[in-house]
Design an enzyme around this catalytic site. Structure first.
Site, PDB file in Angstrom:
ATOM      1  N   LYS A  57       0.942  -1.183  -0.001  1.00  0.00           N
ATOM      2  CA  LYS A  57       0.072  -0.136  -0.120  1.00  0.00           C
ATOM      3  C   LYS A  57       0.769   1.250  -0.015  1.00  0.00           C
ATOM      4  O   LYS A  57       0.655   2.189  -0.946  1.00  0.00           O
ATOM      5  CB  LYS A  57      -0.844  -0.126   1.129  1.00  0.00           C
ATOM      6  N   GLN A 103      -4.633  -1.715   9.655  1.00  0.00           N
ATOM      7  CA  GLN A 103      -4.601  -3.003   8.965  1.00  0.00           C
ATOM      8  C   GLN A 103      -5.287  -3.894   9.889  1.00  0.00           C
ATOM      9  O   GLN A 103      -4.842  -4.357  11.027  1.00  0.00           O
ATOM     10  CB  GLN A 103      -3.265  -3.283   8.862  1.00  0.00           C
ATOM     11  N   ASP A 126     -10.889   2.699   3.972  1.00  0.00           N
ATOM     12  CA  ASP A 126     -11.297   1.252   3.866  1.00  0.00           C
ATOM     13  C   ASP A 126     -12.939   1.169   3.552  1.00  0.00           C
ATOM     14  O   ASP A 126     -13.255   0.054   3.083  1.00  0.00           O
ATOM     15  CB  ASP A 126     -10.966   0.437   5.086  1.00  0.00           C
TER      16      ASP A 126
END
Ligand code: NDP
Length: 303
Positions: A57, A103, A126
């Protein structure tokens, strides 16, 4: 006569094209606002897989000219400590944070929902916050969960019709299966192209661990999406000839990455297939970068 092998849905190549156009948009943003969009990632513990996802990422952010920071946290951190950290990030105490990502997975002693809910909805790149899930379910999405957005984009890019087609999604998580079902079944926001290739207007069936014989459902599908995390779950006899098969699963078998689909035999039957690696994974990352740019633009009133 043998059937032609499936066309490969090359997520890596498509993600590369998306990144090229994002790079230009980031440049425009930076020249307008005198700074770059910035992603802040919280990485808890030292799980090798999480570390490598976070690295990819950050690398994608750098490729498009965005800033990103990874804040490593010990695996022993409590729910309270992580919630406090996320709130501090949201107050820009770790530099300006346009997009905030925690994460997953978090260690089992942590209340994952409490930590994710602490991410402000307007920086939730997200797309996991209940407000963003609600907006998606009402057909007015803001941040779409990255994997679901990536799968939809792959279908659109390959001009695979979805309107009036039957999509069977195996897996009902809040991260992949559920948002993808909502996305593909939604009414077209801007009108679906006449050939039905808009990534919407589908009829969607969701299968899960209590569905019984999932082959009964997948054999009826024009598009099968496997999002479970079990190698070789989808075998050739479960796929209708010519169907599109999208493999979201990521599994490590004998040190190799494989998906949920029995790739070789299924590619002899399917019309399209996404490989693992090089399919949905890079698309997920590209959609995260797109969401981060969107978050920065929303924050500075450009949208
Ligand atoms: P979850 O574990 O949250 O969900 C898995 C789903 O699969 C659940 O709905 C579960 O059902 C269902 N399931 C389990 N066993 C079966 C079975 N035998 N038959 C049918 N359904 C079954 O996983 P995620 O959604 O987070 O991830 C799924 C996979 O996708 C994983 O391999 C993950 O690593 C991968 N992934 C890949 C990404 C990418 O970028 N390529 C991004 C995110 C995830 P139930 O609800 O009943 O338990």
């Amino acid at each position: 006569m043998t059937a032609p092998a499936a066309r490969i849905l090359d997520g890596r190549a498509l993600a590369g094209r998306i990144e090229s156009s994002l790079r230009q948009e980031v440049e425009t943003f930076a020249s307008m606002f005198g700074r770059k969009p910035r992603l802040v990632v919280v990485l808890v513990g030292d799980m090798a897989a999480s570390g490598s996802y976070v690295k990819s990422k950050a690398a994608a952010a750098a490729r498009v000219g965005m800033e990103s920071t990874v804040l490593p946290v010990a695996a022993t951190a409590t729910t309270g400590e992580l919630v406090a950290l996320v709130k501090a990030i949201a107050r820009d105490e770790h530099g300006h944070a346009d997009g905030i990502l925690v994460q997953l997975p978090l260690p089992p002693h942590v209340d994952t929902v409490a930590v994710l809910d602490a991410v402000p909805a307007d920086r939730d790149v997200d797309g996991f916050h209940p407000e963003n899930a609600g907006l998606l379910s009402q057909g007015r999405p803001r941040f779409i969960p990255c994997t679901a957005a990536g799968v939809q984009r792959m279908l659109i890019d390959a001009a695979i019709p979805t309107a009036g087609k039957h999509v069977v999604i195996v897996g009902r998580s809040d991260i992949v299966g559920k948002p993808l079902a909502l996305l593909l079944a939604q009414r077209p926001p801007l009108g679906c192209p006449a050939d039905g290739t808009g990534g919407c207007d589908a009829t969607v069936t969701i299968c899960h661990s209590r569905s019984g014989d999932i082959g009964h459902f997948t054999r009826q599908a024009d598009i099968v999406v496997a999002a479970v995390g079990k190698p070789q779950l989808i075998t050739a006899d479960m796929v209708r000839p010519g169907a599109a098969v999208i493999d979201v699963g990521i599994n490590r078998v004998d040190g190799k990455l494989v998906g949920d689909v029995d790739y070789g035999p299924v590619s002899e039957v399917a019309g399209w297939i996404s490989p693992v690696p090089g399919g949905v994974g890079p698309m997920t990352v590209a959609m995260l970068i797109a969401n981060t740019l969107l978050a920065a633009e929303l924050r500075l009133g450009r949208r």
